[in-house]
Design a protein around this motif. Structure first.
Motif, PDB file in Angstrom:
ATOM      1  N   LEU A 285       0.862  -0.887   0.274  1.00 34.40           N
ATOM      2  CA  LEU A 285      -0.093   0.166  -0.349  1.00 34.40           C
ATOM      3  C   LEU A 285       0.868   1.159   0.223  1.00 34.40           C
ATOM      4  CD1 LEU A 285      -2.660  -0.711   2.975  1.00 34.40           C
ATOM      5  CD2 LEU A 285      -2.643  -1.835   0.589  1.00 34.40           C
ATOM      6  N   ARG A 290      -3.590   2.978  -0.595  1.00 32.61           N
ATOM      7  CA  ARG A 290      -4.357   2.254  -2.008  1.00 32.61           C
ATOM      8  C   ARG A 290      -3.002   0.956  -2.672  1.00 32.61           C
ATOM      9  NH1 ARG A 290      -8.784   5.756  -3.412  1.00 32.61           N
ATOM     10  NH2 ARG A 290      -8.423   7.592  -2.432  1.00 32.61           N
ATOM     11  N   VAL A 360     -10.381   5.328   3.249  1.00 38.34           N
ATOM     12  CA  VAL A 360      -9.783   4.635   2.397  1.00 38.34           C
ATOM     13  C   VAL A 360      -9.058   3.662   2.040  1.00 38.34           C
ATOM     14  CG1 VAL A 360      -7.725   5.520   0.974  1.00 38.34           C
ATOM     15  CG2 VAL A 360      -9.187   7.138   1.244  1.00 38.34           C
ATOM     16  N   THR A 364      -9.516  -0.346   0.320  1.00 36.56           N
ATOM     17  CA  THR A 364      -8.808  -0.906  -0.417  1.00 36.56           C
ATOM     18  C   THR A 364      -9.103  -2.447   0.610  1.00 36.56           C
ATOM     19  OG1 THR A 364      -7.852   0.911  -0.017  1.00 36.56           O
ATOM     20  CG2 THR A 364      -6.233  -1.549  -0.716  1.00 36.56           C
TER      21      THR A 364
END
Length: 472
Positions: A285, A290, A360, A364
């Protein structure tokens, strides 16, 4: 460029080469390539001398994981693994997109299995096959290692074998000058001692088993600009000596844009984290929480992808079962002992560790549980579950894959007509490898494949050259 590198040169002589000593074969470099060649020459009854610049041989081999891919070995067959040189060669070319030198691919794929078997049967290196996961690009389990699973252990075993056989390894011997006659035949070499004195060694054949150029900042900027600012995780002795000699004597160079990077260099501790964790379900990540690539494509090209992230950083994220896998590797245990591992019991804690927004990151992680491939093509057998573990990493340059162009018998080729020089050989980091000319062409283990297979082939060629010389 280092002062050492600037001192590399080629001299021509028409007179008899004046030297203090002579060996049938001189080998520059006491890494896996040079020591393998020396052991094989000993087995063939050919005397040799290995010259090593450092006080204690280590080089790129000691810094590696020590894993060597090979098909058809005794230990592989004992595990019931169906493999062949042809299958291995196909895997090498598939990873290199068909851009690896075909003759060299075939030569290495054929030679590496017998070389490992010989090192086991005659020199006590007892291999095991890593059969609990597949490295990127390999279609069967063929990665071999010593029980300790480290490059340092591999170097120690090769050095012990050389000592047991009485193979002379001359340390603190920095080779600077190669002496050739007007027919391009190597007469000998000159090397520098720690006190500044020069000594000379005559030889009937010379094997360059020394290094790549990853430690030569100027060469990296020239030939690998995308890695100019990357951490260098290789040996400082990789100063491009072989390329400098090659340029001076008119040798052909090949695949200078090829190299092994690694997208899992633990920072700031400066250690390697095994890519097995990624292959078995771990993810990388960025600072936004992400994913940014398909991690299963390979750890070499991952280096470039990680360096392209904000700050050139990423986080390896995994869970408890994968932590158990990671702890099977000494490099990871050392990194963990140095404080690299972060435990996070919740997504919120993991987000705080990474410095990203929790929603976020949650999205993911949720996507990992969705059946079918991700947008980048990777499909997950399972998602990750708390507690989560994270390790901060960057991309690093490990070693280069380009170098002197060699024939399948390891003789160095002239640039002007691609004919082989009479008695100059190169293998391992000194020679162009089988990874093509780009970072994505590196198949796991190609470095030690080139070193061990190349060293074994070079020994066979040198022995044949010397036998032919005695007959004339």
């Amino acid at each position: 460029m280092t002062q050492d590198a600037r001192s590399r040169r080629v001299q021509r002589t028409v007179a008899a080469f004046d030297a203090e000593a002579k060996a049938s074969v001189a080998i520059v470099g006491a890494g896996a390539c040079g020591l393998t060649a020396a052991l094989m020459l000993h087995d063939a009854g050919i005397d040799c001398v290995v010259l090593e610049r450092d006080a204690h041989p280590s080089g790129s081999t000691a810094l590696s994981s020590g894993f060597i891919p090979a098909p058809g070995t005794q230990v592989q067959r004992a595990h019931g693994i169906d493999d062949s040189p042809e299958r291995f060669a196909a895997d090498i070319q598939a990873k290199a997109h068909g851009r690896a030198a075909p003759g060299l691919v075939s030569a290495y794929a054929e030679a590496i299995g017998p070389a490992l078997d010989a090192l086991q049967a005659r020199h006590g290196l007892n291999w095991l096959v890593l059969d609990n996961f597949l490295y990127p690009g390999h279609t069967v389990h063929r990665m071999h290692a010593l029980p300790q699973k480290t490059g340092a252990a591999l170097m120690a075993a090769l050095q012990s074998a050389a000592e047991a056989k009485g193979v002379p390894v001359l340390t603190q011997a920095l080779v600077e000058t190669l002496w050739l006659d007007d027919a391009d035949r190597v007469q000998g070499l000159a090397f520098r001692r720690p006190d500044g004195s020069e000594e000379r060694l005559a030889c009937d054949a010379l094997l360059l088993a020394c290094n790549g150029f990853g430690g030569n900042t100027a060469m990296v900027r020239e030939l690998l600009p995308e890695m100019a600012e990357a951490a260098f995780a290789g040996h400082v002795g990789n100063d491009g000596s072989a390329i400098l000699w090659g340029r001076a004597l008119g040798a052909r160079l090949r695949d200078l844009g090829g190299y092994q990077g690694h997208g899992s260099w633990v920072t700031p501790q400066g250690a390697l984290m095994s890519w097995a964790v990624m292959m078995e379900g771990g993810v990388q990540l960025n600072g936004e929480g992400r994913r940014f690539h398909d991690e299963t494509q390979g750890y070499s090209e991952a280096a470039v992808k990680v360096l392209a992230q904000p700050g050139g950083l990423a986080w390896n994220v995994f869970d408890t079962p994968l932590l158990a896998l990671a702890r099977e590797f000494p490099d990871f245990r050392e990194a963990e002992a140095a404080g690299a591992l972060r435990r996070c019991d919740t997504v919120a804690q993991l987000a705080a560790c990474i410095g990203c927004e929790p929603p976020v990151l949650q999205a993911t992680l949720d996507a990992l549980h969705v059946a079918g491939p991700q947008p980048d093509g990777r499909a997950f057998r399972r998602g990750l579950s708390a507690p989560y573990f994270a390790v901060k990493v960057t991309g690093a340059l490990f070693h280069t894959q380009g170098g002197l162009d060699v024939a399948p018998d390891m003789r160095v080729l002239r640039d002007k007509d691609r004919t082989p020089l009479p008695n100059l050989l190169a293998a391992g980091g000194a020679a162009g490898g089988v990874s093509g000319d780009a970072v994505w062409g590196y198949l796991s283990g190609n470095g030690l494949l080139s070193a061990v297979a190349g060293g074994a082939i070079a020994a066979r060629t040198a022995a044949a050259l010397i036998a032919k010389e005695k007959q004339t």
